[in-house]
Scaffold this motif. Structure first.
Motif, PDB file in Angstrom:
ATOM      1  N   ARG A 181       0.853  -1.198   0.076  1.00 40.22           N
ATOM      2  CA  ARG A 181       0.136   0.065  -0.072  1.00 40.22           C
ATOM      3  C   ARG A 181       0.830   1.353   0.040  1.00 40.22           C
ATOM      4  N   TRP A 182       2.170   1.117   0.538  1.00 41.97           N
ATOM      5  CA  TRP A 182       2.902   2.348   0.654  1.00 41.97           C
ATOM      6  C   TRP A 182       4.217   2.599  -0.185  1.00 41.97           C
ATOM      7  N   MET A 183       5.048   1.462  -0.029  1.00 42.25           N
ATOM      8  CA  MET A 183       6.200   1.525  -0.710  1.00 42.25           C
ATOM      9  C   MET A 183       6.495   1.044  -2.010  1.00 42.25           C
ATOM     10  N   VAL A 184       5.539   0.139  -2.512  1.00 44.00           N
ATOM     11  CA  VAL A 184       5.654  -0.318  -3.865  1.00 44.00           C
ATOM     12  C   VAL A 184       5.246   0.307  -4.905  1.00 44.00           C
ATOM     13  N   PRO A 185       4.163   1.092  -4.800  1.00 40.08           N
ATOM     14  CA  PRO A 185       3.791   2.250  -5.687  1.00 40.08           C
ATOM     15  C   PRO A 185       5.048   3.228  -5.967  1.00 40.08           C
ATOM     16  N   ASP A 186       5.246   3.557  -4.780  1.00 37.95           N
ATOM     17  CA  ASP A 186       6.323   4.833  -4.926  1.00 37.95           C
ATOM     18  C   ASP A 186       7.575   4.291  -5.687  1.00 37.95           C
ATOM     19  N   ARG A 200       5.009   0.108  12.637  1.00 37.10           N
ATOM     20  CA  ARG A 200       4.058   1.132  12.323  1.00 37.10           C
ATOM     21  C   ARG A 200       4.808   1.861  11.196  1.00 37.10           C
ATOM     22  N   THR A 201       3.998   2.153   9.986  1.00 40.03           N
ATOM     23  CA  THR A 201       4.327   2.548   8.699  1.00 40.03           C
ATOM     24  C   THR A 201       5.130   4.173   8.846  1.00 40.03           C
ATOM     25  N   PRO A 202       5.992   4.295   8.133  1.00 33.44           N
ATOM     26  CA  PRO A 202       6.742   5.915   8.400  1.00 33.44           C
ATOM     27  C   PRO A 202       5.298   6.767   7.789  1.00 33.44           C
ATOM     28  N   GLY A 203       5.012   7.852   8.569  1.00 40.14           N
ATOM     29  CA  GLY A 203       4.450   8.911   8.174  1.00 40.14           C
ATOM     30  C   GLY A 203       2.815   8.501   7.809  1.00 40.14           C
TER      31      GLY A 203
END
Length: 287
Positions: A102-107, A242-245
Motif C-alpha cells: 500500500r505504501w512503498m511499492v507504488p512509490d 508502524r509505517t513511516p508517516g
C-alpha cells in the motif's frame, strides 16, 4: 494467500453466493468453494456466516474485506504503472513484502518509471524467506524487504526506511490513555499475533518472552493490514510495525522501550542486472 484468492473472496462478499461468483469469474463452483476454504484456513477463522446456500460476511470477514480491497488496489495500480512502459523495454522483476503493497511499492515503481522510462517492471509478492530464495535463484532481480536473517553471499541489501515496533491498541482501550504503557501491561490480555509462516512471529515472540509476558492469542494473521483493522475494532491488542508517516484510524501506537525497529530496504544480486537500477532506487527512496 494470493491475488486470485483475494479476488474470489471480494466477489463472494458482493454476490453472497458461490454459484454467482463462479459465473462471474468463469470457473467451476467447486473451485470457488475450495478457494474460500483455503483462504479461511490461512486466515485462521471463518469469514462468512452460512445460511443455506447464502453467505454473509461476519465481523472478521468485514474487517478483512477492506484490507483485501486495499491490497489489490495497490497491486493493480503498481501493475498499471509498470504496464504503461514500452513493450520493447527492459524488464526488471521486483518482489516485495505483502505489508509494503500500500505504501512503498507504488512509490518505488513510480520512481523507477520516472528515472528509467525504457524500463518495464513486473511484480511478485511474498514472505521474506520466499523473496530471498527467489532472488538467489535469479527468479527476481530486486526485492523490497527486511534484511535477510543472516548475510547471504552475493546479495546486497541497503536500508531505506525504518518501521518502529509499537504496542498497538484501539483508541478506546484504557491502556491507550496511559502515559507510557509497556509490554508488561499486555500480560493476560487478548492478543493478535503473527502467523507462524511470517518472520515477524519470531521477532514478537522473542520480545514477549524476553519481557516475561504471557498473552492470550485469540487470532493469528500473516496480513498486517488485517491485524490493524482488528486492533482498531477493539478485538485485542498487538505488537505491530508502524509505517513511516502514516496514521491508522482507530489505532493508538506506543513505541516499544527500548526502541525496536524493523529495517525496510532494497536487496539485489551483486552479479545480476539490477545493480544499475537498485543503487539509484535506494538513494531516491531514502531521500
Amino acid at each position: 494467500m494470493d491475488e486470485d484468492a483475494l479476488r474470489t473472496f471480494l466477489s463472494l462478499a458482493d454476490t453472497e453466493n458461490t454459484r454467482d461468483t463462479a459465473a462471474l469469474l468463469r470457473v467451476n463452483q467447486s473451485n470457488v468453494s475450495r478457494t474460500l476454504a483455503r483462504l479461511e484456513a490461512e486466515v485462521g477463522a471463518p469469514l462468512f456466516h452460512r445460511h443455506g446456500r447464502r453467505l454473509a460476511l461476519n465481523a472478521t470477514g468485514a474487517a478483512f474485506r477492506a484490507d483485501a480491497a486495499a491490497v489489490l488496489d495497490a497491486i493493480d495500480q503498481a501493475r498499471r504503472h509498470a504496464e504503461a512502459l514500452a513493450v520493447e523495454a527492459k524488464v526488471l522483476r521486483v518482489g516485495f513484502l505483502h505489508s509494503l503493497a500500500r505504501w512503498m511499492v507504488p512509490d518505488a515503481v513510480q520512481r523507477l518509471r520516472t528515472h528509467h522510462p525504457d524500463l518495464r517492471v513486473t511484480l511478485r509478492q511474498g514472505f521474506s524467506r520466499d523473496l530471498y530464495r527467489w532472488l538467489e535463484a535469479d527468479a527476481i532481480d530486486v526485492i523490497l524487504a527486511s534484511p535477510p536473517p543472516m548475510p547471504v553471499a552475493g546479495i546486497e541489501w541497503r536500508k531505506v526506511h525504518e518501521e518502529q515496533l509499537c504496542l498497538a491498541f484501539a483508541d478506546t482501550d484504557p491502556l491507550a490513555a496511559l502515559s507510557s504503557p509497556r509490554l508488561a501491561d499486555l500480560t493476560g490480555r487478548d492478543f493478535i499475533g503473527f502467523s507462524r509462516i511470517t518472520d515477524m512471529r519470531r521477532v514478537v515472540d522473542e520480545l514477549l518472552e524476553g519481557a516475561g509476558v504471557e498473552v492470550n492469542v485469540t487470532f493469528e494473521s500473516s496480513e498486517i493490514e488485517t491485524m490493524r483493522s482488528l486492533v482498531a475494532g477493539g478485538l485485542a491488542t498487538s505488537v505491530l510495525p508502524r509505517t513511516p508517516g502514516r496514521d491508522d484510524e482507530g489505532v493508538t501506537y506506543v513505541p516499544l522501550e527500548p526502541l525496536e525497529v524493523r529495517g525496510i530496504g532494497v536487496a539485489w544480486r551483486a552479479d545480476g542486472q539490477a545493480g544499475e537500477y537498485a543503487e539509484p532506487l535506494v538513494a531516491s527512496l531514502a531521500g
